[in-house]
Design an enzyme around this catalytic site. Sequence first.
Site, PDB file in Angstrom:
ATOM      1  N   HIS A   1      -7.436  -5.772  -1.076  1.00  0.00           N
ATOM      2  CA  HIS A   1      -6.289  -5.013  -0.562  1.00  0.00           C
ATOM      3  C   HIS A   1      -5.666  -5.668   0.672  1.00  0.00           C
ATOM      4  CE1 HIS A   1      -3.893  -1.364  -0.651  1.00  0.00           C
ATOM      5  NE2 HIS A   1      -4.174  -1.095   0.612  1.00  0.00           N
TER       6      HIS A   1
ATOM      7  N   SER B   1       0.852  -1.194   0.000  1.00  0.00           N
ATOM      8  CA  SER B   1       0.000   0.000   0.000  1.00  0.00           C
ATOM      9  C   SER B   1       0.887   1.243   0.000  1.00  0.00           C
ATOM     10  CB  SER B   1      -0.974  -0.054   1.186  1.00  0.00           C
ATOM     11  OG  SER B   1      -2.041   0.839   0.993  1.00  0.00           O
TER      12      SER B   1
END
Length: 657
Positions: free
Chosen positions: A631, A519
């Site tokens: 994610h 991320s």
Amino acid sequence: MTKYMTKESLFEIQSIANPVLAPNEQEAVFIRTHINEKENNYNAHLFHIDLESGEITQWTYGNERVSSPQWSTDGKQVAFLVKRNEKQQLYILNRRGGEAQEITTLPNGVNSFLWSPCGEKVWITSTVKKGLDITKEEEKEDTKFPKAYVVDKMKYKADSVGLLKQDRYSQIAAVDLATKEVNTFTVGNYSHSLQGISHDGKTLVIGVNREENTDNVFRTPLYLVDVDTKEETVLIEEDGYFGGVEFSFDDRYIAFGGSDNTFRNATHGHVYIYDTETKTTQKLTEMLDLPVGDYGVADIQQGVSAPSVMWTENNDLYFQVSTQGDIRLYYATLEGALYPASPENEHVYGYAIFKNGNRALLTVSNGTFPGELFDFDITTGERKQLTTFNEKFLNETTLSEPEAISYTSNDGLTVHGWIMKPAQYTEGEKYPLIVEVHGGPHTLYANTFFHEMQLLAAKGYGVLYVNPRGSHGYSQEFVDGVRGNYGDGDYEDIMAGVDYALENYSWIDESRLGITGGSYGGFMTNWVVGHTNRFKAAVTQRSISNWISFYGVSDIGYYFSEWQMLADMNDVEKLWHHSPLKYAANVETPLLILHSERDFRCPIEQAEQLYITLKSMGKEVGFVRFPECDHNLSRTGIPNLRLERLEQITGWFEKYL
């Protein structure tokens, strides 16, 4: 026989979380989660503990995930959520044993619930299609003739959810336990959340935003609602995020957690107190330059849900605070006294407070301890370990002890972090070092157990992980220090950490440095390899490579870019300046790109752009795509793909370091 951490150790480590104390304070329930290797999923079961005898009893079984346990006011029953058929429903267990009773059979299941203090009903939220009653089944979509999805808002998709159903709303209802009759409480085409309930059962606190279009609205007002008349009183309606409401035992005060919008999503969390007599609200933790809440990142604890705040019967309060790499339990009085109640160098990721405020149940982890349940005497500091689910794993496995470090960055800022020696370290030998960068960026590495770090140490690597500016747990100025300037001071902080490690640890081989992160940590990995050739291998995960396209493809892009980069599509020069893709020609470090195909937060096109660009330039680059994952692959992803991810990371470093 001693063994070292492997990727398969994920199947041995168990997550002990969410302690909930019974009203009689002589027993409690908690949830144990482990990975079911055969089914390739996670099982979370409800356990009961007698606090006097220490006897532990497993209450639920099977291939399922139980969540949100709550005791009834009389302590005779425990309600929880579990998906046993198609939808998650509400179940109730009698504490004396027997089968759990299914209370709801709603077409869209139950999202959340609160016991009514009378014990005769339970408040629930469930998703309802526009124009339908909460109990009415929707028409099944014809998969042979799929329908087009018409987009008319900017908030139309979400990571881990997918495309949002625009005509679905979360409504509140009351379930009569005797008849199982469901009575809708809220109406209107808006989503409602259950935030809290008074001890007399007469007042609900709900969250609802009644704006027609919330694309650029970042608030959910909280209302006090009279259960009988439905009359509403505003509790708070400013921009920001507020919730986790708890009434004091006398119902005079309402505590809740939240952060306003001053520094957008980098604003510190605080505890707020509303006085129902004076109708005034105070920010109880205003003088604390630390965030209230748990911002620690790790990969072991599953389904953790700690209270925002808890009251004692004397109207004192307890809550978590992220501070200097710790997540500690803090104590506060209404007069403003404020101090830590649990020790340093650990991660308190769950808690339940006894009414007198002198004792607590805590779930605690540290760098070499995955976490268990403890009985903690707050007044003396003594604690008793109540569970030993991870004892066998710990007895058999040699771990590396993280060593806390702090150093000065280029501009004089103090940065804190940890360094781990290889698990089979031998004095006089030289070892490669891998730098890990966390996501967020407004999270923190903490004194908590991290399987991935231990795995790298077991594979013969030193591991360096630090909290550069932008991380939580230090000061508001520190966490705000990265906004508008990704790749500047934060980059310097990380590289200064590398320099510090090389100066102070002679066992590190300077010619064998690696870096990885996900991320924001993936962004930083991309940025690093475009700005220095010091690393011999890099693995970027779920990353951002191009802020210009990120603006339109991420589920949060159009506002996150403005909040974090302080730029939008009217300033593409700035977005491009901070995009790692701009510096692709500089990359000489072999780079492996890992990305989930269902990642809506940092969509996979970010990886695709970077891969094709580097490949077309003749760079050493690899690309691995993970199907069916979002994610959160590294923390909650499909188990076999979590193992594949770890294999890809360690394999790449093995090849180049």
